[in-house]
Design a protein around this motif. Sequence first.
Motif, mmCIF file in Angstrom:
data_model
loop_
_atom_site.group_PDB
_atom_site.id
_atom_site.type_symbol
_atom_site.label_atom_id
_atom_site.label_comp_id
_atom_site.label_asym_id
_atom_site.label_seq_id
_atom_site.Cartn_x
_atom_site.Cartn_y
_atom_site.Cartn_z
ATOM 1 N N ALA A 1 1.163 -1.609 0.018
ATOM 2 C CA ALA A 1 0.008 0.377 0.291
ATOM 3 C C ALA A 1 0.408 1.477 -0.134
ATOM 4 C CB ALA A 1 -0.508 0.053 1.070
ATOM 5 N N ALA A 2 1.960 1.587 1.218
ATOM 6 C CA ALA A 2 3.339 2.503 0.922
ATOM 7 C C ALA A 2 3.462 2.697 -0.201
ATOM 8 C CB ALA A 2 3.739 2.120 1.611
ATOM 9 N N LEU A 3 4.462 1.867 -0.797
ATOM 10 C CA LEU A 3 5.015 1.899 -1.637
ATOM 11 C C LEU A 3 4.775 2.343 -3.672
ATOM 12 C CD1 LEU A 3 7.390 -0.579 -1.361
ATOM 13 C CD2 LEU A 3 7.675 1.375 -0.446
ATOM 14 N N LEU A 4 3.236 1.544 -3.593
ATOM 15 C CA LEU A 4 2.439 1.277 -4.841
ATOM 16 C C LEU A 4 1.358 2.614 -4.925
ATOM 17 C CD1 LEU A 4 2.152 -1.889 -6.096
ATOM 18 C CD2 LEU A 4 4.204 -0.172 -6.237
ATOM 19 N N ARG A 5 1.216 3.409 -3.376
ATOM 20 C CA ARG A 5 0.330 4.807 -2.735
ATOM 21 C C ARG A 5 -1.754 3.277 -3.414
ATOM 22 N NH1 ARG A 5 3.125 9.530 -3.357
ATOM 23 N NH2 ARG A 5 5.193 9.285 -4.545
ATOM 24 N N SER A 6 -1.585 2.695 -2.611
ATOM 25 C CA SER A 6 -2.741 1.457 -2.540
ATOM 26 C C SER A 6 -3.421 1.987 -1.104
ATOM 27 C CB SER A 6 -2.609 0.107 -2.862
ATOM 28 O OG SER A 6 -1.908 0.540 -4.374
ATOM 29 N N TYR A 7 -4.465 3.388 -1.195
ATOM 30 C CA TYR A 7 -4.312 3.342 -0.669
ATOM 31 C C TYR A 7 -5.831 2.963 0.027
ATOM 32 C CZ TYR A 7 -0.479 7.448 -1.303
ATOM 33 O OH TYR A 7 0.187 7.602 -1.505
ATOM 34 N N ASP A 8 -6.673 2.632 -1.107
ATOM 35 C CA ASP A 8 -7.658 1.776 -0.883
ATOM 36 C C ASP A 8 -7.786 0.460 -0.055
ATOM 37 O OD1 ASP A 8 -6.543 0.554 -2.455
ATOM 38 O OD2 ASP A 8 -8.180 -0.218 -4.011
ATOM 39 N N LEU A 9 -6.478 -0.078 -0.338
ATOM 40 C CA LEU A 9 -5.718 -1.467 0.949
ATOM 41 C C LEU A 9 -5.389 -0.925 1.868
ATOM 42 C CD1 LEU A 9 -4.954 -3.898 0.295
ATOM 43 C CD2 LEU A 9 -2.202 -3.639 -0.348
ATOM 44 N N ALA A 10 -4.234 0.432 2.241
ATOM 45 C CA ALA A 10 -4.219 0.887 3.745
ATOM 46 C C ALA A 10 -5.318 1.184 4.739
ATOM 47 C CB ALA A 10 -3.676 1.932 3.153
ATOM 48 N N ASP A 11 -6.608 1.978 3.554
ATOM 49 C CA ASP A 11 -7.827 1.907 4.930
ATOM 50 C C ASP A 11 -8.616 0.542 4.872
ATOM 51 O OD1 ASP A 11 -7.162 4.224 4.330
ATOM 52 O OD2 ASP A 11 -8.460 4.955 3.115
ATOM 53 N N ARG A 12 -8.023 -0.660 4.432
ATOM 54 C CA ARG A 12 -9.294 -1.557 4.207
ATOM 55 C C ARG A 12 -8.378 -2.780 5.458
ATOM 56 N NH1 ARG A 12 -8.586 -5.592 -0.876
ATOM 57 N NH2 ARG A 12 -8.792 -3.055 -0.989
ATOM 58 N N TYR A 13 -7.193 -2.080 5.762
ATOM 59 C CA TYR A 13 -6.306 -3.361 6.593
ATOM 60 C C TYR A 13 -5.335 -2.313 8.157
ATOM 61 C CZ TYR A 13 -7.091 -7.067 2.991
ATOM 62 O OH TYR A 13 -7.272 -8.334 1.944
ATOM 63 N N LEU A 14 -5.073 -1.174 7.315
ATOM 64 C CA LEU A 14 -4.205 -0.676 8.851
ATOM 65 C C LEU A 14 -4.807 -0.858 9.995
ATOM 66 C CD1 LEU A 14 -1.351 1.066 9.290
ATOM 67 C CD2 LEU A 14 -2.732 2.999 8.943
ATOM 68 N N GLU A 15 -5.931 -0.394 10.561
ATOM 69 C CA GLU A 15 -5.991 -0.394 11.558
ATOM 70 C C GLU A 15 -6.706 -1.213 12.055
ATOM 71 O OE1 GLU A 15 -7.210 2.086 13.579
ATOM 72 O OE2 GLU A 15 -5.752 3.313 12.043
ATOM 73 N N ARG A 16 -6.908 -3.098 11.018
ATOM 74 C CA ARG A 16 -7.340 -4.078 11.872
ATOM 75 C C ARG A 16 -5.886 -5.133 12.269
ATOM 76 N NH1 ARG A 16 -8.837 -8.599 6.950
ATOM 77 N NH2 ARG A 16 -8.518 -10.473 8.562
ATOM 78 N N ALA A 17 -5.169 -4.495 11.462
ATOM 79 C CA ALA A 17 -3.638 -4.388 11.395
ATOM 80 C C ALA A 17 -2.845 -4.220 13.169
ATOM 81 C CB ALA A 17 -2.502 -4.778 10.422
ATOM 82 N N LEU A 18 -2.760 -3.026 13.018
ATOM 83 C CA LEU A 18 -2.509 -2.536 14.161
ATOM 84 C C LEU A 18 -3.165 -3.292 15.394
ATOM 85 C CD1 LEU A 18 -2.039 0.740 13.080
ATOM 86 C CD2 LEU A 18 -0.053 -0.278 13.814
ATOM 87 N N THR A 19 -4.471 -3.567 15.383
ATOM 88 C CA THR A 19 -4.886 -3.971 16.584
ATOM 89 C C THR A 19 -4.617 -4.821 16.435
ATOM 90 O OG1 THR A 19 -7.225 -2.499 15.834
ATOM 91 C CG2 THR A 19 -6.983 -4.749 17.297
ATOM 92 N N TYR A 20 -4.384 -6.027 15.754
ATOM 93 C CA TYR A 20 -3.623 -7.417 15.881
ATOM 94 C C TYR A 20 -2.165 -7.088 16.726
ATOM 95 C CZ TYR A 20 -2.911 -12.705 14.872
ATOM 96 O OH TYR A 20 -2.471 -13.559 14.861
ATOM 97 N N THR A 21 -1.308 -6.679 15.470
ATOM 98 C CA THR A 21 -0.657 -6.711 16.440
ATOM 99 C C THR A 21 0.094 -5.957 17.965
ATOM 100 O OG1 THR A 21 0.657 -4.957 14.817
ATOM 101 C CG2 THR A 21 0.595 -6.638 14.333
ATOM 102 N N GLY A 22 -1.435 -5.070 18.086
ATOM 103 C CA GLY A 22 -0.793 -4.106 19.369
ATOM 104 C C GLY A 22 -1.139 -4.883 20.428
ATOM 105 N N GLU A 23 -2.534 -6.063 19.985
ATOM 106 C CA GLU A 23 -3.262 -7.088 20.942
ATOM 107 C C GLU A 23 -2.132 -7.945 21.718
ATOM 108 O OE1 GLU A 23 -7.109 -8.089 19.568
ATOM 109 O OE2 GLU A 23 -7.897 -6.282 20.606
ATOM 110 N N ARG A 24 -1.353 -8.788 20.531
ATOM 111 C CA ARG A 24 -0.601 -9.501 20.863
ATOM 112 C C ARG A 24 1.137 -9.014 21.498
ATOM 113 N NH1 ARG A 24 -4.406 -10.357 17.702
ATOM 114 N NH2 ARG A 24 -5.897 -12.405 17.718
ATOM 115 N N GLY A 25 1.370 -8.068 21.526
ATOM 116 C CA GLY A 25 2.920 -7.382 21.453
ATOM 117 C C GLY A 25 3.605 -7.609 20.835
ATOM 118 N N HIS A 26 3.504 -7.425 19.839
ATOM 119 C CA HIS A 26 4.327 -7.907 18.187
ATOM 120 C C HIS A 26 4.926 -6.483 18.025
ATOM 121 C CE1 HIS A 26 2.843 -11.809 16.684
ATOM 122 N NE2 HIS A 26 3.032 -12.015 17.946
ATOM 123 N N ILE A 27 6.092 -5.837 18.932
ATOM 124 C CA ILE A 27 6.638 -4.638 18.839
ATOM 125 C C ILE A 27 6.932 -3.943 17.626
ATOM 126 C CG2 ILE A 27 7.932 -3.218 19.530
ATOM 127 C CD1 ILE A 27 8.021 -4.276 22.010
#
Length: 231
Positions: free
Chosen positions: A34-60
């Motif tokens: 999403a970042a390198l190809l400027r695919s912001y629909d992809l970012a909007d689809r996954y970013l919050e979900r990804a941050l929640t998933y890694t944050g809850e599991r302590g994947h720093i």
Amino acid sequence: PDGLVKLEEVLELSEAAELPSEVASTFIFLMQTAALLRSYDLADRYLERALTYTGERGHILSESYLHAFAAKIALDRGRWEEADELCTLVFQKRLTSIFPRVVALTVRALVRARRGEVDGDSLLDEALELAQPSGEVMRIAPVALAQAEVAWLACDPAGIVAATDHVFGDALELNGPWPLPELAYWRWRAGLDAPTLPDPEHPFALQIAGAWARAAEAWTSIGCPYEAALA
């Protein structure tokens, strides 16, 4: 496009099998795309979900990768304050991988350079020192691209050439959608001839061809107001 389908399938399978490391890695690949190809629909689809998933599991480390790519996305979407805040989140962590710091350093350097502030060069010097030993286009090109823009803002065409020379040949050989179009654009800005790009409708290709109005429309459609204004 086929790669995206496969990544989404990997994500689904990894979540079903409860493999958190695979899930986190797949989120990182999706956000990097999403970042390198400027695919912001992809970012909007996954970013919050990804941050929640890694944050809850302590994947720093995974979380820091996501923050770094999110910073690049925020920068390109014209959200400079948000981009800088996300860089701070990366810098606050002690990481075993250098790449999130490399990306964050380039983003902060560009925010400062675009605002006419100082210290951009020193940030990029550190980023290059970290990235250069890898010999990898993926790690070095973000620094080279940022250095090229900073040189252009300083009216230094020789600086653009110097910043991009060491990675341009590798990018040319790869001939992919990133980073070749952007590297070619900056080198064209410095007065060098541009190679034939794989996608003639890429906004950078349109700018090189002199189709500035179409390039501005393309950047606006993608969601990059700064690039649209430059075009």
